[in-house]
Scaffold this motif. Sequence first.
Motif, PDB file in Angstrom:
ATOM      1  N   GLU A 114      16.628  34.629 -15.813  1.00 46.21           N
ATOM      2  CA  GLU A 114      17.359  34.937 -16.833  1.00 46.21           C
ATOM      3  C   GLU A 114      18.464  33.950 -17.253  1.00 46.21           C
ATOM      4  N   LYS A 116      21.743  33.473 -19.279  1.00 47.65           N
ATOM      5  CA  LYS A 116      23.192  33.727 -20.249  1.00 47.65           C
ATOM      6  C   LYS A 116      23.769  32.725 -20.461  1.00 47.65           C
ATOM      7  N   ALA A 119      25.413  31.252 -17.392  1.00 45.98           N
ATOM      8  CA  ALA A 119      24.976  31.140 -16.224  1.00 45.98           C
ATOM      9  C   ALA A 119      23.348  31.355 -16.258  1.00 45.98           C
ATOM     10  N   TYR A 120      22.823  31.012 -15.020  1.00 47.61           N
ATOM     11  CA  TYR A 120      21.362  31.109 -14.840  1.00 47.61           C
ATOM     12  C   TYR A 120      21.235  32.279 -13.650  1.00 47.61           C
ATOM     13  N   ILE A 121      20.295  33.129 -13.835  1.00 50.86           N
ATOM     14  CA  ILE A 121      20.050  34.319 -12.835  1.00 50.86           C
ATOM     15  C   ILE A 121      18.739  34.255 -12.499  1.00 50.86           C
ATOM     16  N   GLN A 123      15.862  35.978  -9.468  1.00 49.87           N
ATOM     17  CA  GLN A 123      15.389  37.174  -8.886  1.00 49.87           C
ATOM     18  C   GLN A 123      14.219  36.815  -8.003  1.00 49.87           C
ATOM     19  N   LYS A 138      19.398  38.573  -6.006  1.00 46.60           N
ATOM     20  CA  LYS A 138      19.580  38.302  -7.470  1.00 46.60           C
ATOM     21  C   LYS A 138      20.727  36.903  -7.136  1.00 46.60           C
ATOM     22  N   THR A 140      23.068  34.132  -8.829  1.00 45.92           N
ATOM     23  CA  THR A 140      23.639  33.875 -10.209  1.00 45.92           C
ATOM     24  C   THR A 140      23.997  32.355  -9.897  1.00 45.92           C
TER      25      THR A 140
END
Length: 308
Positions: A114, A116, A119-121, A123, A138, A140
């Motif tokens: 994901e 943002k 940020a990159y996330i 999982q 998860k 971040t």
Amino acid sequence: MDSKEAISKFKENIEDNSHYIMSGDMEITSNEELYKYSVNVSYLEGDYYKASLTNKDTNYEQIILKNESGVYVITPSLNKSFKYQSEWPFNSSQAYILASLLTDLENDSNVVFEEKEDAYILQSTVNYPNNSSLTSQKITFNKEMEPRLVEVFNKEGIANIVFKVATIDYDTSVSKEDFDISTTTCSDCSSSEVSDLEETVYPMYLPVGTKFKGEETISTDNSKRVILTFDGDKSFTLIEEVSLLPSEFEITSTSGELVFYENVLGNLTESSLNWSMNGKDYYLISEDLSNEELLKVAASTSVVSVTK
């Protein structure tokens, strides 16, 4: 950017830097209790690691150190250490070791990505052999793919481990001497005087069908020892005594497994677990409990029990 590119960039960050020092705060939820740790990690290329874990409430510090001669769990305030032939930190997931986070990501073919604004996330699944309730994490990252937050979740999706990274410094000086066990010893320790157990601690968690049987206090040369027995299909014995402080630093070799389970950092065998916490030594012995059950009982002994 997708998950593969993000993981590749994270790997590049680690491989391009021969050392780092990382600091942060970790919270572990156990039996509705919240444990807060200050974490400081040093790494040097060649598998040198040092992780200092300090309980914020009690200021009780324990250090996991890996150098060319082995892996050690050191309690500076007790002037003692256990030595392991261990694969730590790669025998299970570690929220505060960069290479371990990378291993988790590379071992999961279905990493969820994901992006943002800042940020990159990522999982992924996790590998905690002695804690089957922990299933995913998860991570971040900032835009430079440096981890800023690691959250480890149980089967119910509740974060049991939260590690907030404060700093990662790739430029500071780190040498092999920093991983010498002599850098962790207590400089102003003296032999412990005779001491009594101020209060007995009872486990909050008992396996189904297990009941408290009895309590016995035995006087030893320097202190007292409390022996708690529990009966049932999952019987066990819990021994508690004040930690004695040797006048010189002690290293004890062990054939057990180094484990960090919730609030317990200890030595695990097929039928026993021993650990030190806040000036007391604990020995948990059972032929009936699984490794995970031993650890669950141990982790629950940090509060006064109502199960007695």
